[in-house]
Design a protein around this motif. Sequence first.
Motif: not given
Length: 210
Positions: A39-44
């Motif tokens: 999820m963090i990888g998509e958010a960034v």
Amino acid sequence: MATNLEKKDTDLFTVIRERQSIRSYDPNWQISEQEIKEMIGEAVFAPSSSNLQPWRFLVIQDPALKEKLLPIANNQKMVVEASATIVLLGDTEAYKQADKIYKSAIEAGLPEEYVPRVKEIYSKLSPEAIRGIALVDGGLVAMQLMLVAKARGYDTVPMGGFSAEKLIEEFNIPANYVPVMLIPVGKAAAPGFPKTRLTVDEVTFWNQIK
């Protein structure tokens, strides 16, 4: 113990409308570290000033650390009930990583002189200006993270009601990191409040503010 909720096949506009600020979570629902990383990888992929990506994420999953966070967050139970609380921070020294950040961009055609110019500009900005940039960029990535979570079937709430000073002290936050917000993420135990908004006409001006 519930885990690994399947991704929802949901379009962006539905995600935007269905996302709510959730204040009650199922404490038995766990999200894996791997999925939080995804999820963090998509958010960034969110935009940031000069692509310096000043966001930093402190993921709190350990029950003892959640309890430590609770009084810092004014005893708001979301931080202990949710699967994790993501402490979103802004790095005021992100420009120092410009060489690393721009390496691949230069290989793709970005002019090399762009890097020293960015570092020079940011190194001369006032602390207030740098802080402001970190907060704006933090808001961009926060919204993207909450939409990503909702698209995966999870719930979130952006929290500004916490003591930044106590957070820095209790979690040994480096001086160059500015607390932006807390984002509990998990599975809702109760729905959020009904979503109402001002109309577009009430919040929009055309060409001049009247």
